[in-house]
Design a protein around this motif. Structure first.
Motif, PDB file in Angstrom:
ATOM      1  N   GLY A  40       1.127  29.091 -13.933  1.00  0.00           N
ATOM      2  CA  GLY A  40       2.662  29.052 -13.512  1.00  0.00           C
ATOM      3  C   GLY A  40       3.681  29.323 -14.537  1.00  0.00           C
ATOM      4  O   GLY A  40       4.724  29.275 -14.492  1.00  0.00           O
ATOM      5  N   ASP A  41       3.166  29.922 -15.859  1.00  0.00           N
ATOM      6  CA  ASP A  41       4.043  30.116 -16.878  1.00  0.00           C
ATOM      7  C   ASP A  41       3.215  31.031 -17.845  1.00  0.00           C
ATOM      8  O   ASP A  41       3.413  30.684 -19.106  1.00  0.00           O
ATOM      9  CB  ASP A  41       4.698  29.121 -17.716  1.00  0.00           C
ATOM     10  CG  ASP A  41       5.810  29.207 -18.549  1.00  0.00           C
ATOM     11  OD1 ASP A  41       6.533  30.264 -18.457  1.00  0.00           O
ATOM     12  OD2 ASP A  41       6.087  28.676 -19.467  1.00  0.00           O
ATOM     13  N   LEU A  42       2.768  31.865 -17.251  1.00  0.00           N
ATOM     14  CA  LEU A  42       1.649  32.912 -18.107  1.00  0.00           C
ATOM     15  C   LEU A  42       2.583  33.902 -18.840  1.00  0.00           C
ATOM     16  O   LEU A  42       3.039  34.872 -18.096  1.00  0.00           O
ATOM     17  CB  LEU A  42       0.761  33.628 -17.237  1.00  0.00           C
ATOM     18  CG  LEU A  42      -0.691  34.210 -18.018  1.00  0.00           C
ATOM     19  CD1 LEU A  42      -1.210  33.236 -19.068  1.00  0.00           C
ATOM     20  CD2 LEU A  42      -1.409  34.581 -17.101  1.00  0.00           C
ATOM     21  N   HIS A  43       2.603  33.961 -20.181  1.00  0.00           N
ATOM     22  CA  HIS A  43       3.153  34.887 -20.760  1.00  0.00           C
ATOM     23  C   HIS A  43       2.480  34.948 -22.618  1.00  0.00           C
ATOM     24  O   HIS A  43       1.992  33.853 -22.707  1.00  0.00           O
ATOM     25  CB  HIS A  43       4.654  34.811 -20.978  1.00  0.00           C
ATOM     26  CG  HIS A  43       5.366  33.485 -21.373  1.00  0.00           C
ATOM     27  ND1 HIS A  43       5.391  33.166 -22.780  1.00  0.00           N
ATOM     28  CD2 HIS A  43       5.627  32.509 -20.697  1.00  0.00           C
ATOM     29  CE1 HIS A  43       5.791  32.139 -22.730  1.00  0.00           C
ATOM     30  NE2 HIS A  43       6.295  31.856 -21.391  1.00  0.00           N
ATOM     31  N   ALA A  44       3.052  35.787 -23.205  1.00  0.00           N
ATOM     32  CA  ALA A  44       2.290  35.933 -24.538  1.00  0.00           C
ATOM     33  C   ALA A  44       2.550  34.587 -25.360  1.00  0.00           C
ATOM     34  O   ALA A  44       1.702  34.066 -26.239  1.00  0.00           O
ATOM     35  CB  ALA A  44       2.848  37.258 -25.464  1.00  0.00           C
TER      36      ALA A  44
END
Length: 131
Positions: A40-44
């Motif tokens: 739901g909040d996949l980023h680096a």
């Protein structure tokens, strides 16, 4: 029939899609027919580097199939797009197209509040390709 995994949490809701895609992309809202559990909040910033671990799970829940892959695609530099699409073949399906529209809409909503204005043009380009 919509197939939903057994969970009560949602990362994305159909009602939000129905309101937001027409508002931010001027496109009709698609019906989400394939759901899966997503980070739901996949980023680096939510991935450790030494030993890959995903952090920040409070936004996890049901989302369109391919949602996390669509987020990775939208946030990476365009030169990595082909690699992301090869790694996540769901992005080439109708479910993946819907997930990408949802992610683009979320990021456009965020940009409307002043976040990441540099993403607006690439997001509009991606939305046009998906329409």
């Amino acid at each position: 029939m919509v197939n939903k995994p057994p969970t009560q949490r949602f990362a994305v809701r159909q009602e939000w899609v129905d309101r937001s895609i027409p508002r931010f992309l001027d496109l009709p809202a698609p019906q989400i027919t394939e759901w899966t559990t997503a980070h739901g909040d996949l980023h680096a910033a939510n991935l450790t580097s030494a030993t890959p671990v995903l952090l920040d799970w409070e936004g996890s829940g049901l989302a369109p199939a391919g949602y996390d892959a669509a987020m990775v695609l939208a946030l990476l530099a365009p030169e990595f797009a082909d690699h992301v699409r090869e790694t996540f073949p769901i992005l080439a399906t109708e479910a993946g197209r819907v997930a990408q529209l949802v992610v683009v809409t979320e990021l456009m909503q965020s940009a409307s509040r002043g976040d990441h204005p540099d993403l607006v043009v690439p997001l509009r380009t991606l939305a046009a390709e998906l329409a």
